[in-house]
Design an enzyme around this catalytic site. Structure first.
Site, PDB file in Angstrom:
ATOM      1  N   HIS A 105      24.611  43.163  47.851  1.00  0.00           N
ATOM      2  CA  HIS A 105      25.919  42.437  47.846  1.00  0.00           C
ATOM      3  C   HIS A 105      26.357  42.025  46.507  1.00  0.00           C
ATOM      4  O   HIS A 105      25.324  41.905  45.708  1.00  0.00           O
ATOM      5  CB  HIS A 105      25.968  41.256  48.811  1.00  0.00           C
ATOM      6  CG  HIS A 105      24.863  40.389  48.653  1.00  0.00           C
ATOM      7  ND1 HIS A 105      25.103  39.159  47.673  1.00  0.00           N
ATOM      8  CD2 HIS A 105      23.557  40.131  49.012  1.00  0.00           C
ATOM      9  CE1 HIS A 105      24.042  38.482  47.762  1.00  0.00           C
ATOM     10  NE2 HIS A 105      23.041  39.047  48.433  1.00  0.00           N
TER      11      HIS A 105
ATOM     12  N   ASP B 123      28.726  39.731  46.068  1.00  0.00           N
ATOM     13  CA  ASP B 123      29.192  38.251  45.978  1.00  0.00           C
ATOM     14  C   ASP B 123      28.107  37.444  45.593  1.00  0.00           C
ATOM     15  O   ASP B 123      26.848  37.712  45.849  1.00  0.00           O
ATOM     16  CB  ASP B 123      29.783  37.977  47.432  1.00  0.00           C
ATOM     17  CG  ASP B 123      28.845  37.998  48.581  1.00  0.00           C
ATOM     18  OD1 ASP B 123      28.176  39.302  48.516  1.00  0.00           O
ATOM     19  OD2 ASP B 123      28.790  37.335  49.376  1.00  0.00           O
TER      20      ASP B 123
ATOM     21  N   ASP C  56      20.049  36.648  42.924  1.00  0.00           N
ATOM     22  CA  ASP C  56      20.558  36.850  44.111  1.00  0.00           C
ATOM     23  C   ASP C  56      22.109  37.515  44.075  1.00  0.00           C
ATOM     24  O   ASP C  56      22.935  36.664  44.018  1.00  0.00           O
ATOM     25  CB  ASP C  56      20.344  35.920  45.350  1.00  0.00           C
ATOM     26  CG  ASP C  56      20.743  35.972  46.591  1.00  0.00           C
ATOM     27  OD1 ASP C  56      20.865  37.189  47.015  1.00  0.00           O
ATOM     28  OD2 ASP C  56      20.937  35.051  47.313  1.00  0.00           O
TER      29      ASP C  56
ATOM     30  N   GLU D   4      28.230  38.595  51.693  1.00  0.00           N
ATOM     31  CA  GLU D   4      26.863  38.775  52.519  1.00  0.00           C
ATOM     32  C   GLU D   4      26.638  37.175  52.617  1.00  0.00           C
ATOM     33  O   GLU D   4      26.159  36.954  53.552  1.00  0.00           O
ATOM     34  CB  GLU D   4      25.697  39.388  51.705  1.00  0.00           C
ATOM     35  CG  GLU D   4      24.461  39.653  52.482  1.00  0.00           C
ATOM     36  CD  GLU D   4      23.624  38.414  52.338  1.00  0.00           C
ATOM     37  OE1 GLU D   4      22.813  38.299  52.994  1.00  0.00           O
ATOM     38  OE2 GLU D   4      23.920  37.370  51.265  1.00  0.00           O
ATOM     39  N   GLU D   5      27.117  36.372  51.661  1.00  0.00           N
ATOM     40  CA  GLU D   5      26.874  35.035  51.454  1.00  0.00           C
ATOM     41  C   GLU D   5      27.797  34.168  52.242  1.00  0.00           C
ATOM     42  O   GLU D   5      27.162  32.930  52.759  1.00  0.00           O
ATOM     43  CB  GLU D   5      26.933  34.594  49.868  1.00  0.00           C
ATOM     44  CG  GLU D   5      25.968  35.187  48.983  1.00  0.00           C
ATOM     45  CD  GLU D   5      24.642  34.814  49.364  1.00  0.00           C
ATOM     46  OE1 GLU D   5      24.170  34.212  49.989  1.00  0.00           O
ATOM     47  OE2 GLU D   5      23.702  35.450  48.035  1.00  0.00           O
TER      48      GLU D   5
ATOM     49  N   GLU E  44      17.212  42.762  47.870  1.00  0.00           N
ATOM     50  CA  GLU E  44      17.491  41.401  47.833  1.00  0.00           C
ATOM     51  C   GLU E  44      15.790  40.784  47.158  1.00  0.00           C
ATOM     52  O   GLU E  44      14.707  41.521  47.177  1.00  0.00           O
ATOM     53  CB  GLU E  44      17.366  40.643  49.167  1.00  0.00           C
ATOM     54  CG  GLU E  44      18.528  40.794  50.066  1.00  0.00           C
ATOM     55  CD  GLU E  44      19.665  39.842  49.661  1.00  0.00           C
ATOM     56  OE1 GLU E  44      19.302  38.943  48.781  1.00  0.00           O
ATOM     57  OE2 GLU E  44      20.494  39.667  50.116  1.00  0.00           O
TER      58      GLU E  44
ATOM     59  N   HIS F 217      20.871  30.345  44.191  1.00  0.00           N
ATOM     60  CA  HIS F 217      21.667  29.576  44.694  1.00  0.00           C
ATOM     61  C   HIS F 217      21.681  28.047  44.040  1.00  0.00           C
ATOM     62  O   HIS F 217      22.411  27.186  44.377  1.00  0.00           O
ATOM     63  CB  HIS F 217      21.391  29.357  46.204  1.00  0.00           C
ATOM     64  CG  HIS F 217      21.756  30.500  46.993  1.00  0.00           C
ATOM     65  ND1 HIS F 217      22.204  30.500  48.246  1.00  0.00           N
ATOM     66  CD2 HIS F 217      21.786  31.840  46.619  1.00  0.00           C
ATOM     67  CE1 HIS F 217      22.374  31.800  48.920  1.00  0.00           C
ATOM     68  NE2 HIS F 217      22.295  32.449  47.914  1.00  0.00           N
TER      69      HIS F 217
HETATM   70 ZN   LIG Z   1      21.410  37.670  48.644  1.00  0.00          ZN
END
Ligand SMILES: [Zn+2]
Length: 369
Positions: free
Chosen positions: A66, A68, A99, A131-132, A160, A346
């Protein structure tokens, strides 16, 4: 400069907070087209998906990831701007560094190198810009669209960040599920000195809860640790020492393997409450279903590629949250997740070890060659 590092910097500089791609896929589409891939953009709702493939037969390996990222949070707490890729002490800082823009950059560079050496036939890449967040128009939808159109995908690798201490120490053939329960126990409020006229909800809950916390839900198996249950909230009381509480609340969260599906866990929990004569109401939410792709040829290839690049033996684990790998597994496609060691993903000051970037591209090259 490492090709993976320079592409990663370009991607981090685009603030692609879900579901917005902010031009990341455009850069990748342009590069892969130049490398000889047929590239299509599949936009559903606000979500951009990219499909790139080489050749016309079945896809022997589909990379997935992903573009995003989650929002940066308080920018003033970052040591450098989250969308200005910054090198410091051997790390590259920026939102998405772990990520998973590093994984995306490594997949793209590996595909370019495979194309250049004439080994890219039957390889593909599926990217999404959501995806998030909600993720309804992301991998799940694009994959269904492609399969319905007649694409045949034999295996999938999701880059990932799965490693824990060093690159390649952990790969994931599946993930545990997550089940949350919110249970409200009913009693009858009353005066502490006149307990026979009341029904203490905290007292009703206690024996059932004691049995719940010592319950063994299953034994686990080769890939899943035993299902675990944690109390995440517990409260009762009317705020006065002379009042018997008429209500009690307990919040439970299960991390479950496939041998204990949500339905079974709910039934067993409610049976325990019923057995103790507890009056209660329960609200359940199974936010992730456990999945496993039985390790086969792809898992072996990944293990041997990791061994030849890093010299270590990888381990298969199903820990961590959920991921888009589940959509491939649901279609019966052998799937594995393999990626870098994440740092502060994150979080504030998300970063990635620069030295690992070329090595992961090398592993991906060997897996696909
Ligand atoms: Zn991810």
């Amino acid at each position: 400069m490492s090709e993976v590092l320079s592409l990663l910097k370009e991607l981090i500089a685009r603030p692609s907070v879900s579901p917005f791609d902010a031009g990341c896929q455009e850069i990748i589409a342009e590069r892969l087209t130049r490398a000889g891939f047929v590239v299509e953009s599949l936009r559903f709702g606000e979500t951009d998906n990219l499909w790139a493939r080489m050749g016309t037969g079945p896809v022997r390996l589909c990379f997935n990831g992903h573009t995003d990222v989650v929002p940066p949070g308080p920018i003033e707490e970052w040591s450098s701007d989250p969308f200005t890729p910054t090198e410091r002490d051997g790390y590259l800082y920026g939102r998405g560094a772990s990520d998973m823009k590093s994984g995306v950059a490594a997949m793209v560079v590996a595909l370019e190198r495979l194309a250049a050496s004439g080994e890219a036939d039957g390889l593909a890449l599926l990217l999404t810009s959501d995806e998030e967040a909600k993720a309804d128009d992301g991998t799940v939808r694009a994959l269904r669209f492609l399969l319905e159109r007649g694409e045949v995908i034999q295996s999938a690798l999701v880059a990932e960040p799965t490693s824990v201490s060093v690159l390649g120490d952990i790969c994931k053939p599946g993930r545990r599920g997550s089940l949350t329960g919110r249970i409200t126990v009913q009693g009858v409020q009353g005066h502490v000195a006149y307990a026979h006229l009341a029904e203490n909800a905290a007292h009703s809950l206690a024996p059932a809860l004691s049995e719940l916390v010592s319950e063994r839900w299953d034994e686990g198996d080769d890939f899943f640790p035993p299902t675990s249950m944690q109390v995440w909230e517990l409260r009762s009381g009317a705020g006065a020492s002379n009042v018997i509480p008429g209500e009690a609340f307990v919040g439970l969260n299960f991390r479950n393997g496939p041998s204990s599906p949500a339905k079974v866990l709910i039934q067993r929990t409610e049976q325990i409450f019923a057995k103790h004569g507890v009056r209660f109401e329960a609200v359940w939410n199974a936010s992730a279903v456990p999945f496993l792709s039985p390790p086969g040829a792809l898992a072996e290839k990944v293990a041997s590629a990791i061994r030849s690049v890093t010299g270590i033996e990888t381990n298969l684990s199903t820990g961590g949250g959920t991921s888009d790998a589940r959509h491939f597994v649901a279609e019966g496609i052998e799937t594995i997740e393999f990626g870098l060691v994440p740092v502060a993903m994150h979080g504030i000051d998300e970063r990635v070890r620069i030295a690992d970037l070329e090595r992961i591209a090398e592993v991906l090259f060997f897996v696909s060659a």
